[in-house]
Design a protein around this motif. Structure first.
Motif, PDB file in Angstrom:
ATOM      1  N   ARG A 280       0.839  -1.206   0.000  1.00 53.91           N
ATOM      2  CA  ARG A 280       0.000   0.000   0.000  1.00 53.91           C
ATOM      3  C   ARG A 280       0.873   1.255   0.000  1.00 53.91           C
TER       4      ARG A 280
ATOM      5  N   GLN B 144      -4.007   4.033 -12.830  1.00 57.21           N
ATOM      6  CA  GLN B 144      -3.839   3.220 -11.641  1.00 57.21           C
ATOM      7  C   GLN B 144      -2.429   2.658 -11.551  1.00 57.21           C
TER       8      GLN B 144
ATOM      9  N   GLU C  61       0.964   4.039  -3.094  1.00 56.20           N
ATOM     10  CA  GLU C  61       0.591   5.430  -2.831  1.00 56.20           C
ATOM     11  C   GLU C  61       1.731   6.387  -3.180  1.00 56.20           C
TER      12      GLU C  61
ATOM     13  N   ALA D 288       2.081   6.699  -6.971  1.00 50.03           N
ATOM     14  CA  ALA D 288       1.025   7.556  -7.516  1.00 50.03           C
ATOM     15  C   ALA D 288       1.286   9.025  -7.201  1.00 50.03           C
TER      16      ALA D 288
ATOM     17  N   SER E 195      -3.424   2.115  -6.186  1.00 49.70           N
ATOM     18  CA  SER E 195      -3.568   3.543  -5.890  1.00 49.70           C
ATOM     19  C   SER E 195      -3.803   4.295  -7.193  1.00 49.70           C
ATOM     20  N   HIS E 196      -4.591   5.347  -7.129  1.00 52.44           N
ATOM     21  CA  HIS E 196      -4.957   6.119  -8.314  1.00 52.44           C
ATOM     22  C   HIS E 196      -4.092   7.374  -8.412  1.00 52.44           C
TER      23      HIS E 196
END
Length: 351
Positions: A70, A164, A74, A77, A194-195
């Motif tokens: 994660r 993404q 993040e 991104a 994550s976008h």
């Protein structure tokens, strides 16, 4: 002789009776029952304890990998708009960019003025020491976040309106051979998506779409439009080099920089104040090259504070300091800068 035989038989009967009593006592007593139950239950308790221990270790490692995945997704991104950004802190040199049009030419989007289709997703293995195009180089930065022994992959998908970054990680989990056969779990894994969100770029593209697309529609061919997407030379971004050697030269440069004019204003107390450059928005810009902090505090600061409080002749005040040399001679101290900022004066330092 007969007497001896009788004594012998009595002794044998006594021994048999004693053995029978002991067996019956062991059968009916609690001590034998406890020993039997302990021999059956203790291995089960030991097995359950070991199982819970291994399951807890497995769950911990899985959650640990999920958190790393994660975090990596993040941070990828967040730093996607500039491959020169530090993956941990986000710091970067302003002179280092990916170009003005990388989102159209190097972000897996092709034929913007034609069909507007996206290329296939890009995926690399982690940790990765080599990378090809710009997208793969950005994905490879996630290798810096992986602990030793953790492997996986990073993937970027561009769906035009949604971009993404997906990170998948795995790490071997060392079970005992027996438990590995039972649980069929030789490794743990974690996945995160994550976008890529760029508010500034979204606003810019929206403004361009509303303002210019209607104007250029049917006036330029797709081929000409693609040829126009030429990255500016990096040397052109910094502008011409200017050497400031006096207060008057600094004021002239400031007027050309903000497209302002020199004006003479009068404060409420009747003092005269010459503003080096007053721009169209009513912001007063002042250039300083050789004045000391004592002079600024005694002469310039009170006048500008009156102008700010009055709020009619100028909306706000910006002080521009120009360095005399590489050592920064003539620059305001940190305490003086904080004092100016608290009083509403913006400070700009020019190299």
């Amino acid at each position: 002789m007969v007497r001896w035989l009788l004594v012998r038989q009595v002794q044998q009967l006594a021994v048999r009776h004693s053995r029978h009593n002991r067996r019956q006592h062991f059968r009916d007593g609690e001590q034998g029952s406890f020993t039997l139950e302990a021999s059956l239950v203790l291995p089960l308790i030991l097995f359950c304890t070991i199982t819970v221990l291994f399951v807890s270790l497995y769950a911990y490692q899985k959650v640990y990998l999920q958190q790393i995945a994660r975090t990596a997704a993040e941070r990828l991104a967040f730093t996607w708009d500039n491959s020169h950004k530090d993956i941990v802190t986000g710091n970067f040199n302003p002179s280092e960019t990916d170009g003005l049009y990388f989102r159209l030419t190097q972000n897996h989007v092709s034929d913007l003025f034609g069909r507007l289709v996206s290329n296939e997703s890009s995926e690399i293995a982690l940790p990765s020491g080599t990378a090809g195009d710009l997208v793969e180089r950005k994905l490879a930065k996630a290798s810096e976040l992986l602990p030793q022994g953790v492997t996986g992959s990073a993937k970027f998908s561009n769906f035009i309106l949604d971009q993404q970054v997906e990170v998948k990680l795995q790490k071997p989990f060392h079970f005992s051979p027996v438990m590995s056969k039972w649980f069929r779990a030789n490794q743990t894994g974690g996945t995160a998506v994550s976008h890529v969100v760029e508010p500034v770029e979204l606003i810019r593209l929206t403004d361009i779409t509303r303002t210019y697309f209607k104007t250029i529609k049917d006036r330029i061919t797709p081929q000409k439009a693609r040829e126009a997407l030429v990255e500016p030379a990096q040397g052109d971004l910094s502008g011409p080099s200017i050497t400031i050697k006096s207060e008057r030269q600094a004021a002239a440069y400031l007027r050309s920089l903000v497209n302002g004019t020199e004006v003479v204003l009068t404060t409420e107390s009747g003092k005269s104040r010459t503003v080096d450059a007053l721009d169209a928005r009513g912001i007063g810009h002042q250039a300083f090259y050789s004045l000391t902090e004592a002079q600024l505090r005694m002469e310039q600061l009170p006048k500008d504070l009156e102008l700010i409080q009055q709020g009619t002749q100028v909306k706000s005040v910006v002080w521009h300091f120009f360095k005399k040399d590489a050592g920064g001679k003539g620059m305001p101290s940190n305490a003086f800068r904080k004092e100016l900022e608290r009083k509403g004066i913006v400070v700009v330092i020019h190299n």
